[in-house]
Design a protein around this motif. Structure first.
Motif, PDB file in Angstrom:
ATOM      1  N   LYS A 132       0.956  -1.228  -0.051  1.00 20.42           N
ATOM      2  CA  LYS A 132       0.021  -0.010   0.123  1.00 20.42           C
ATOM      3  C   LYS A 132       0.816   1.138   0.085  1.00 20.42           C
ATOM      4  CE  LYS A 132      -3.676  -1.853   2.960  1.00 20.42           C
ATOM      5  NZ  LYS A 132      -4.265  -1.783   4.041  1.00 20.42           N
ATOM      6  N   LEU A 133       2.063   1.217   1.065  1.00 18.43           N
ATOM      7  CA  LEU A 133       2.975   2.496   0.917  1.00 18.43           C
ATOM      8  C   LEU A 133       3.539   2.459  -0.408  1.00 18.43           C
ATOM      9  CD1 LEU A 133       3.753   4.444   3.031  1.00 18.43           C
ATOM     10  CD2 LEU A 133       5.852   2.783   3.411  1.00 18.43           C
ATOM     11  N   LEU A 134       3.833   1.606  -0.903  1.00 21.77           N
ATOM     12  CA  LEU A 134       4.835   1.869  -2.297  1.00 21.77           C
ATOM     13  C   LEU A 134       3.760   2.375  -3.237  1.00 21.77           C
ATOM     14  CD1 LEU A 134       7.088  -1.279  -2.245  1.00 21.77           C
ATOM     15  CD2 LEU A 134       7.666   1.134  -2.266  1.00 21.77           C
ATOM     16  N   LEU A 135       2.327   1.609  -3.264  1.00 23.13           N
ATOM     17  CA  LEU A 135       1.519   2.054  -4.566  1.00 23.13           C
ATOM     18  C   LEU A 135       1.026   3.698  -4.378  1.00 23.13           C
ATOM     19  CD1 LEU A 135      -0.769  -0.828  -4.933  1.00 23.13           C
ATOM     20  CD2 LEU A 135       0.555  -0.015  -6.607  1.00 23.13           C
ATOM     21  N   LYS A 136       0.856   3.820  -2.914  1.00 25.45           N
ATOM     22  CA  LYS A 136       0.415   5.337  -2.962  1.00 25.45           C
ATOM     23  C   LYS A 136       1.668   6.026  -3.258  1.00 25.45           C
ATOM     24  CE  LYS A 136      -2.119   6.376   0.819  1.00 25.45           C
ATOM     25  NZ  LYS A 136      -2.748   6.519   2.384  1.00 25.45           N
ATOM     26  N   GLY A 183       5.842  11.449   0.540  1.00 25.72           N
ATOM     27  CA  GLY A 183       5.859  10.472   1.563  1.00 25.72           C
ATOM     28  C   GLY A 183       4.737  10.816   2.602  1.00 25.72           C
ATOM     29  N   ALA A 184       4.486  12.015   2.550  1.00 26.13           N
ATOM     30  CA  ALA A 184       3.217  12.396   3.527  1.00 26.13           C
ATOM     31  C   ALA A 184       2.088  11.777   3.233  1.00 26.13           C
ATOM     32  CB  ALA A 184       3.290  14.018   3.827  1.00 26.13           C
ATOM     33  N   LEU A 185       1.977  11.974   1.706  1.00 28.88           N
ATOM     34  CA  LEU A 185       0.666  11.275   1.151  1.00 28.88           C
ATOM     35  C   LEU A 185       0.508   9.892   1.054  1.00 28.88           C
ATOM     36  CD1 LEU A 185       0.371  13.799  -1.791  1.00 28.88           C
ATOM     37  CD2 LEU A 185      -1.293  13.914  -0.054  1.00 28.88           C
ATOM     38  N   ALA A 186       1.855   9.359   1.180  1.00 25.44           N
ATOM     39  CA  ALA A 186       1.763   7.906   1.033  1.00 25.44           C
ATOM     40  C   ALA A 186       1.560   7.379   2.585  1.00 25.44           C
ATOM     41  CB  ALA A 186       3.049   7.336   0.774  1.00 25.44           C
ATOM     42  N   VAL A 187       2.024   8.176   3.714  1.00 23.32           N
ATOM     43  CA  VAL A 187       1.692   7.505   4.952  1.00 23.32           C
ATOM     44  C   VAL A 187       0.511   8.079   5.430  1.00 23.32           C
ATOM     45  CG1 VAL A 187       2.719   7.781   7.373  1.00 23.32           C
ATOM     46  CG2 VAL A 187       4.157   7.675   5.408  1.00 23.32           C
ATOM     47  N   TYR A 188      -0.197   9.020   5.052  1.00 19.48           N
ATOM     48  CA  TYR A 188      -1.376   9.685   5.431  1.00 19.48           C
ATOM     49  C   TYR A 188      -2.490   8.427   5.232  1.00 19.48           C
ATOM     50  CZ  TYR A 188      -5.678  12.408   6.149  1.00 19.48           C
ATOM     51  OH  TYR A 188      -6.680  12.842   6.378  1.00 19.48           O
ATOM     52  N   GLY A 189      -3.160   8.161   6.440  1.00 17.23           N
ATOM     53  CA  GLY A 189      -4.536   7.212   6.203  1.00 17.23           C
ATOM     54  C   GLY A 189      -4.070   5.575   6.300  1.00 17.23           C
ATOM     55  N   LEU A 190      -2.699   5.449   6.547  1.00 19.18           N
ATOM     56  CA  LEU A 190      -2.397   3.864   6.649  1.00 19.18           C
ATOM     57  C   LEU A 190      -2.869   3.602   7.922  1.00 19.18           C
ATOM     58  CD1 LEU A 190       0.953   3.519   5.029  1.00 19.18           C
ATOM     59  CD2 LEU A 190      -1.074   2.787   4.667  1.00 19.18           C
TER      60      LEU A 190
END
Length: 190
Positions: A132-136, A183-190
């Motif tokens: 999920k992190l890599l895709l986002k 990075g902030a957008l990828a981590v947001y909502g995990l």
């Protein structure tokens, strides 16, 4: 520049049409020289017929000594042209991705695909956290880069920060902002 050239040519034609003697005192020496020169120069061309195979061998010999055109491998990598290429690439990726997804979304009912929001959210939720992190991050990276670099170009369009030093510095700022915001957008909502 064109008007000066036009004036010179016109004056030469007027002087050439009048018969001016070289002993005239009305004109200075350069005007007399100009007035007495012919209007056009001609040079007889010396040409000869060459057989086709010999002409090709001459052309081949000339090509052997021509300089090679410059290409990207001989240049040192620089931030401005690298970021310019990346801006174009990310624009193509984003617009192409939106067109492909939009077309797939429109034909999905005909093909039996489930591309509605609830189905996409459910399939995304089943993925491992690292994926999920890599895709986002992969989706956010071109979007944030293209956005930040677009703002940089808007600043340039206003006529500011366009010196070599500021172009490099703003490029470094865009790279930093891109990585942090992706990075902030990828981590947001995990």
């Amino acid at each position: 520049m064109i008007s000066q050239r036009f004036t010179q040519i016109s004056a030469r034609r007027v002087f050439a049409q009048r018969s001016i003697s070289l002993t005239s005192t009305r004109f200075s020496a350069p005007a007399l020289i100009t007035a007495c020169k012919p209007l056009t120069q001609s040079r007889p061309a010396a040409t000869q017929t060459v057989p086709e195979d010999e002409a090709y061998s001459i052309l081949k010999a000339q090509r052997a000594v021509r300089p090679v055109s410059p290409h990207l491998t001989i240049y040192q990598t620089q931030i401005p042209w690298t970021l310019s290429a990346l801006n174009r690439i990310t624009g193509i990726i984003l617009s192409g991705g939106f067109y492909v997804f939009g077309a797939a979304y429109l034909v999905s009912p005909l093909l039996g695909w489930h591309l509605e929001s609830s189905a996409l959210a459910a399939s995304f939720a089943e993925l491992p956290t690292a994926v999920k992190l890599l895709l986002k991050f992969g989706v956010a990276l071109p979007f944030t880069y293209h956005s930040w670099n677009g703002m940089r170009h808007l600043v340039w369009d206003s006529g500011r920060q366009f010196s070599n030093k500021m172009v490099v510095r703003s490029g470094q700022v865009v790279i930093g902002l891109t990585v942090v915001s992706s990075g902030a957008l990828a981590v947001y909502g995990l």
